[in-house]
Write a protein that holds these residues in place. Structure first.
Motif, PDB file in Angstrom:
ATOM      1  N   ARG A  18      -8.658  18.946 -46.550  1.00 14.09           N
ATOM      2  CA  ARG A  18      -8.803  20.087 -45.647  1.00 14.09           C
ATOM      3  C   ARG A  18      -7.535  20.226 -44.815  1.00 14.09           C
ATOM      4  O   ARG A  18      -7.152  19.301 -44.099  1.00 14.09           O
ATOM      5  CB  ARG A  18     -10.008  19.903 -44.734  1.00 14.09           C
ATOM      6  CG  ARG A  18     -11.344  19.852 -45.427  1.00 14.09           C
ATOM      7  CD  ARG A  18     -12.416  19.373 -44.468  1.00 14.09           C
ATOM      8  NE  ARG A  18     -12.418  20.180 -43.253  1.00 14.09           N
ATOM      9  CZ  ARG A  18     -12.802  19.711 -42.052  1.00 14.09           C
ATOM     10  NH1 ARG A  18     -13.204  18.452 -41.926  1.00 14.09           N
ATOM     11  NH2 ARG A  18     -12.795  20.496 -40.991  1.00 14.09           N
ATOM     12  N   LEU A  19      -6.909  21.383 -44.926  1.00 10.39           N
ATOM     13  CA  LEU A  19      -5.716  21.682 -44.145  1.00 10.39           C
ATOM     14  C   LEU A  19      -6.047  22.853 -43.230  1.00 10.39           C
ATOM     15  O   LEU A  19      -6.224  23.992 -43.702  1.00 10.39           O
ATOM     16  CB  LEU A  19      -4.533  22.018 -45.055  1.00 10.39           C
ATOM     17  CG  LEU A  19      -3.234  22.432 -44.358  1.00 10.39           C
ATOM     18  CD1 LEU A  19      -2.729  21.316 -43.450  1.00 10.39           C
ATOM     19  CD2 LEU A  19      -2.169  22.811 -45.391  1.00 10.39           C
ATOM     20  N   ASN A  20      -6.142  22.574 -41.923  1.00 10.61           N
ATOM     21  CA  ASN A  20      -6.459  23.622 -40.957  1.00 10.61           C
ATOM     22  C   ASN A  20      -5.187  24.398 -40.644  1.00 10.61           C
ATOM     23  O   ASN A  20      -4.221  23.851 -40.105  1.00 10.61           O
ATOM     24  CB  ASN A  20      -7.034  22.996 -39.685  1.00 10.61           C
ATOM     25  CG  ASN A  20      -7.661  24.039 -38.776  1.00 10.61           C
ATOM     26  OD1 ASN A  20      -6.984  24.914 -38.274  1.00 10.61           O
ATOM     27  ND2 ASN A  20      -8.972  23.915 -38.572  1.00 10.61           N
ATOM     28  N   LEU A  21      -5.200  25.677 -40.974  1.00  9.04           N
ATOM     29  CA  LEU A  21      -4.001  26.485 -40.793  1.00  9.04           C
ATOM     30  C   LEU A  21      -3.828  26.942 -39.353  1.00  9.04           C
ATOM     31  O   LEU A  21      -2.726  27.348 -38.962  1.00  9.04           O
ATOM     32  CB  LEU A  21      -4.060  27.712 -41.719  1.00  9.04           C
ATOM     33  CG  LEU A  21      -4.223  27.419 -43.212  1.00  9.04           C
ATOM     34  CD1 LEU A  21      -4.172  28.696 -44.020  1.00  9.04           C
ATOM     35  CD2 LEU A  21      -3.163  26.440 -43.703  1.00  9.04           C
ATOM     36  N   GLU A  22      -4.897  26.913 -38.571  1.00  5.83           N
ATOM     37  CA  GLU A  22      -4.777  27.308 -37.165  1.00  5.83           C
ATOM     38  C   GLU A  22      -4.176  26.172 -36.339  1.00  5.83           C
ATOM     39  O   GLU A  22      -3.306  26.400 -35.480  1.00  5.83           O
ATOM     40  CB  GLU A  22      -6.149  27.691 -36.617  1.00  5.83           C
ATOM     41  CG  GLU A  22      -6.105  28.223 -35.195  1.00  5.83           C
ATOM     42  CD  GLU A  22      -7.469  28.653 -34.710  1.00  5.83           C
ATOM     43  OE1 GLU A  22      -7.567  29.161 -33.587  1.00  5.83           O
ATOM     44  OE2 GLU A  22      -8.455  28.482 -35.469  1.00  5.83           O
ATOM     45  N   LEU A  23      -4.611  24.948 -36.619  1.00  7.68           N
ATOM     46  CA  LEU A  23      -4.076  23.805 -35.910  1.00  7.68           C
ATOM     47  C   LEU A  23      -2.811  23.262 -36.551  1.00  7.68           C
ATOM     48  O   LEU A  23      -2.030  22.556 -35.896  1.00  7.68           O
ATOM     49  CB  LEU A  23      -5.134  22.691 -35.833  1.00  7.68           C
ATOM     50  CG  LEU A  23      -6.442  23.057 -35.141  1.00  7.68           C
ATOM     51  CD1 LEU A  23      -7.410  21.896 -35.204  1.00  7.68           C
ATOM     52  CD2 LEU A  23      -6.192  23.470 -33.686  1.00  7.68           C
ATOM     53  N   ASP A  69     -11.155  28.972 -46.811  1.00 10.69           N
ATOM     54  CA  ASP A  69     -12.320  29.311 -46.008  1.00 10.69           C
ATOM     55  C   ASP A  69     -11.851  30.146 -44.821  1.00 10.69           C
ATOM     56  O   ASP A  69     -11.216  29.647 -43.885  1.00 10.69           O
ATOM     57  CB  ASP A  69     -13.008  28.029 -45.522  1.00 10.69           C
ATOM     58  CG  ASP A  69     -14.320  28.324 -44.804  1.00 10.69           C
ATOM     59  OD1 ASP A  69     -14.719  29.515 -44.748  1.00 10.69           O
ATOM     60  OD2 ASP A  69     -14.939  27.380 -44.287  1.00 10.69           O
ATOM     61  N   ARG A  70     -12.149  31.438 -44.862  1.00 14.34           N
ATOM     62  CA  ARG A  70     -11.645  32.359 -43.838  1.00 14.34           C
ATOM     63  C   ARG A  70     -12.308  32.128 -42.485  1.00 14.34           C
ATOM     64  O   ARG A  70     -11.692  32.395 -41.439  1.00 14.34           O
ATOM     65  CB  ARG A  70     -11.847  33.797 -44.295  1.00 14.34           C
ATOM     66  CG  ARG A  70     -11.091  34.140 -45.577  1.00 14.34           C
ATOM     67  CD  ARG A  70     -11.290  35.592 -45.982  1.00 14.34           C
ATOM     68  NE  ARG A  70     -10.627  35.869 -47.240  1.00 14.34           N
ATOM     69  CZ  ARG A  70      -9.337  36.213 -47.354  1.00 14.34           C
ATOM     70  NH1 ARG A  70      -8.589  36.315 -46.271  1.00 14.34           N
ATOM     71  NH2 ARG A  70      -8.809  36.459 -48.537  1.00 14.34           N
ATOM     72  N   ARG A  71     -13.544  31.693 -42.475  1.00 13.86           N
ATOM     73  CA  ARG A  71     -14.247  31.542 -41.203  1.00 13.86           C
ATOM     74  C   ARG A  71     -13.719  30.365 -40.394  1.00 13.86           C
ATOM     75  O   ARG A  71     -13.680  30.396 -39.167  1.00 13.86           O
ATOM     76  CB  ARG A  71     -15.738  31.374 -41.446  1.00 13.86           C
ATOM     77  CG  ARG A  71     -16.357  32.593 -42.122  1.00 13.86           C
ATOM     78  CD  ARG A  71     -17.857  32.473 -42.234  1.00 13.86           C
ATOM     79  NE  ARG A  71     -18.420  33.623 -42.934  1.00 13.86           N
ATOM     80  CZ  ARG A  71     -19.724  33.794 -43.144  1.00 13.86           C
ATOM     81  NH1 ARG A  71     -20.600  32.883 -42.717  1.00 13.86           N
ATOM     82  NH2 ARG A  71     -20.160  34.851 -43.809  1.00 13.86           N
ATOM     83  N   SER A  72     -13.299  29.315 -41.064  1.00 17.22           N
ATOM     84  CA  SER A  72     -12.745  28.154 -40.367  1.00 17.22           C
ATOM     85  C   SER A  72     -11.233  28.032 -40.539  1.00 17.22           C
ATOM     86  O   SER A  72     -10.651  27.053 -40.050  1.00 17.22           O
ATOM     87  CB  SER A  72     -13.406  26.873 -40.875  1.00 17.22           C
ATOM     88  OG  SER A  72     -13.199  26.733 -42.268  1.00 17.22           O
TER      89      SER A  72
END
Length: 735
Positions: A168-173, A145-148
């Motif tokens: 869900r793996l948040n790549l930003e955090l 998911d590019r937006r999140s």
């Protein structure tokens, strides 16, 4: 490269198992000469260098910029990355376990996320493995998911609450977030997903996910129960559930194996595990269309074939690609009518479409990865634009049975006239715009079929009928000329090649004479009344070459004609036979020096004409080797003196000497020869050969040998003792 689908929409197989027989590299090099005659091997096209794996390929992706192709395969597990502008393999890398699937996070190959079969998520960069992390349960699919900036991993099994999960793996955090909980049947042993907590054969799972990136960014997840759940990533809540297909049988376990959103976000395509494809409108739970793949195998890929530009969308008709492991089908989403299909010889794992083109890449079983090109789906990608020219050449050959399914030449890419809107109005054809496929819009005008253009021009300009009539006459003449005049071909005979070429050349002259006569008569009526090519009699030369009665004349060496023989020259006196050339002046001079004084003594009593040796033919290499002659002047120039040699002379067969006419003249010649010979020399009978050995001695002071002298020399030695060989006075040592 060949056509694999003989239908109205042909499919060209560029690379794969159908293009050529799989041969090992060492065998291909060994049989290189014989494989030149093999059309399948000679017409092969290696689209990408090393576009293959040692055993099988698992997944293939094309980057957004269209310059890179990344694919994974086995065995050993590895990653291949190709740079498309160079059509070559950029780098390859091995991994610890087999790759399940992967996605490209950047517009090129520099950032990729791989889902491995040992529950690891690996982040790959150009430098290697950047980071790896492990998920609690086995993953089935991978989305981004590019937006999140979140990587979504649908997984098998349930959590402690009996719900399936999408991790869900948040790549930003850089950490895992709370996953989406999907209903897959619970953790009890009586429901459909029984035993899911501990794992089992019929474990419930979230099989696949889809994201509407270009529209509302809604998330869709297909489960093993046949349901599809929709989630809003902004509120992280479920917004709707699409029930299982309505026409499933009692007790039949049908799961969702493929899911894809349309660009508009309003149409959803779902593929089931029993080989059915359903089209839904998100505003209605009833499917719009049901499509059967035909083999009953799980649907692996669903792709909406829509161009990225708005102008191309208006011109082209939308298509849907559905693929299982046996076949790829492209069909119309309005009514489900099949458009074309591709059926490779091996099982497929994944299909990738190069956007805005007609190129399809597959990951499949077998060593080579497949690539298919469909010209009517779109042009060739920019990195292999030469395929358009190759397809045009194949289409222009009317004798090729594989050229556009056996249609006439140039029906798709040739014989079109470009006209602007003003020219269409002059020809009264503007009313056809948008109503027929005969006018194809292109840039600021339209492509019109050449025949239609010529007919419209004749209708609007009646005075051009004479020009059209002359053109038709010329076409008939050219057709007659092509049928009569045949190009010179290489004669396939073993012996008597000159005779066969002479016969064919004579027949070609007769054909040219007949064609010239047709042209002089005008060519119109004669061309019509002339017999067709099939009815025309074969040429006389070709009949003789193929006639079994005369076949041995051109195949058996016993029937070979010797043009240098006496019988051939007597029958053909005008034939120029190459005569052997004589000795050069330098060779004659060297030959005279080698002959020595023996020739002068033997020929002293003859005339001047007899003393002059006749020209001899140039000796061959074998004769020079046998007799020890030196035919070049380089040996003499180097300072060496000629070695003594054995000279064979004949009293009755010497060249340049007049033959005796009677026995008396022969006897007188023999007497003169005896007088001129020194004492002690052997006498030869009439007709016998005489062997003489004449060594050349160094001239020393005080030691001279007078030829034809008395019994003793200057030192007082006896002549008879000189004839006897001794160790002290060896003649060879004094040379």
């Amino acid at each position: 490269m060949k056509v694999t689908n003989h239908s109205d929409v042909p499919v060209y197989t560029i690379s794969g198992s159908n293009t050529a027989r799989p041969l090992p590299e060492w065998l291909a090099r060994k049989r290189k000469r014989s494989l030149k005659q093999d059309p399948e091997y000679a017409n092969r096209i290696e689209l990408l260098q090393d576009f293959e794996f040692e055993e099988a390929s698992q997944c293939v992706r094309v980057s957004e910029d269209g310059d890179w192709v990344m694919s994974t395969g086995t065995y050993k597990p590895q990653i291949h990355t190709h740079y498309l502008p160079h059509l070559s393999l950029s780098w390859t890398r091995h991994t610890n376990t087999v790759n399940e699937t992967f996605i490209l996070l950047s517009s090129d190959y520099s950032k990729s996320l791989h889902l491995q079969t040992d529950r690891f998520l690996e982040f790959q960069t150009p430098g290697g493995l950047h980071y790896s992390t492990r998920i609690p349960r086995y993953g089935r699919d991978l989305k981004y998911d590019r937006r999140s900036t979140e990587a979504l991993v649908p997984a098998v099994g349930v959590n402690q609450d009996g719900m399936g999960e999408v991790f869900r793996l948040n790549l930003e955090l850089g950490r895992f977030m709370k996953g989406y909980e999907i209903d897959v049947g619970g953790d009890d042993f009586t429901s459909t997903g029984g035993g899911a907590l501990q794992g089992g054969i019929n474990t419930g799972s979230v099989n696949v996910g889809a994201i509407a990136e270009e529209s509302h960014n809604l998330l869709g997840f297909g489960t093993s129960l046949g349901t599809v759940e929709f989630w809003d990533p902004r509120s992280r809540s479920r917004v709707g559930i699409l029930g299982p297909p309505p026409d499933t049988f009692m007790g039949e376990r049908v799961g969702i194996s493929a899911l894809e959103f349309d660009r508009s976000g309003l149409t959803l395509a779902s593929g089931t595990s029993n080989g059915l494809v359903y089209l839904y409108d998100l505003r209605s739970p009833v499917p719009l269309l049901k499509k059967d793949q035909g083999f009953g195998l799980p649907i692996q890929n669903l792709i909406f074939l829509q161009p990225s530009t708005a102008t191309a969308q208006q011109i082209s008709e939308p298509k849907i690609l559905s693929a299982d492991k046996r076949i790829i089908k492209i069909w119309d989403p309005q009514d489900g009518k099949p458009w074309t299909h591709v059926e490779p010889a091996v099982d497929m794992h994944h299909v990738e479409w190069c956007k805005d083109s007609g190129m399809l890449l597959t990951a499949n079983e077998g060593k080579q990865q497949h690539s298919f090109f469909i010209p009517q789906l779109g042009p060739a990608p920019k990195w292999c634009a030469f395929l358009d020219n190759v397809v045009e050449e194949m289409a222009e050959d009317p004798d090729d049975p594989n050229a556009f399914g056996g249609k006439s030449a140039g029906e798709v890419y040739d014989n079109y006239k470009f006209l602007t809107l003003k020219e269409l109005e002059q020809l009264n054809m503007s009313h056809l715009i948008g109503t027929t496929s005969l006018l194809r819009p292109y840039m600021h005008g339209y492509f019109v079929a050449q025949k239609l253009y010529e007919e419209a021009r004749l209708i609007n300009q009646p005075e051009l009928w004479q020009e059209q009539r002359a053109k038709s006459i010329q076409e008939r003449i050219n057709k007659e000329r092509e049928s009569r005049i045949r190009g010179s071909k290489k004669v396939q005979v073993k012996v008597n090649r000159k005779l066969a070429e002479k016969m064919l050349e004579r027949e070609e002259k007769n054909e040219r004479r007949r064609a010239r006569r047709v042209l002089e008569r005008g060519g119109d009526e004669d061309a019509v009344q002339a017999p067709s090519k099939a009815e025309a009699p074969k040429a006389t030369g070709n009949r003789l070459l193929s006639d079994p009665r005369f076949s041995k004349l051109f195949q058996d060496e016993d029937f070979e004609v010797d043009e240098t023989s006496r019988e051939f020259t007597s029958i053909n006196p005008s034939t120029n036979v190459k005569k052997p050339q004589g000795l050069t002046a330098v060779e004659e001079e060297a030959l005279d020096e080698r002959r020595g004084s023996s020739d002068e003594d033997s020929d002293s009593g003859s005339d001047k004409e007899e003393q002059r040796p006749a020209k001899r033919t140039q000796p061959s290499k074998e004769q020079d080797r046998d007799t020890g002659r030196i035919s070049s002047s380089s040996y003499k120039k180097s300072g060496h003196r000629p070695m003594p040699q054995m000279v064979v002379s004949s009293s009755n067969k010497k060249q340049g000497q007049a033959k005796a006419k009677s026995f008396g003249s022969m006897a007188s010649n023999l007497k003169e020869k005896r007088r001129s010979e020194p004492r002690g020399g052997g006498l030869g009978a009439v007709g016998e050969k005489e062997m003489t050995f004449a060594p050349v001695q160094k001239q020393q002071k005080g030691k001279r040998f007078e030829e034809g002298g008395g019994d003793a020399d200057k030192d007082g030695r006896n002549r008879k003792r000189m004839d006897r060989r001794s160790a002290s006075g060896n003649t060879f040592r004094k040379m």
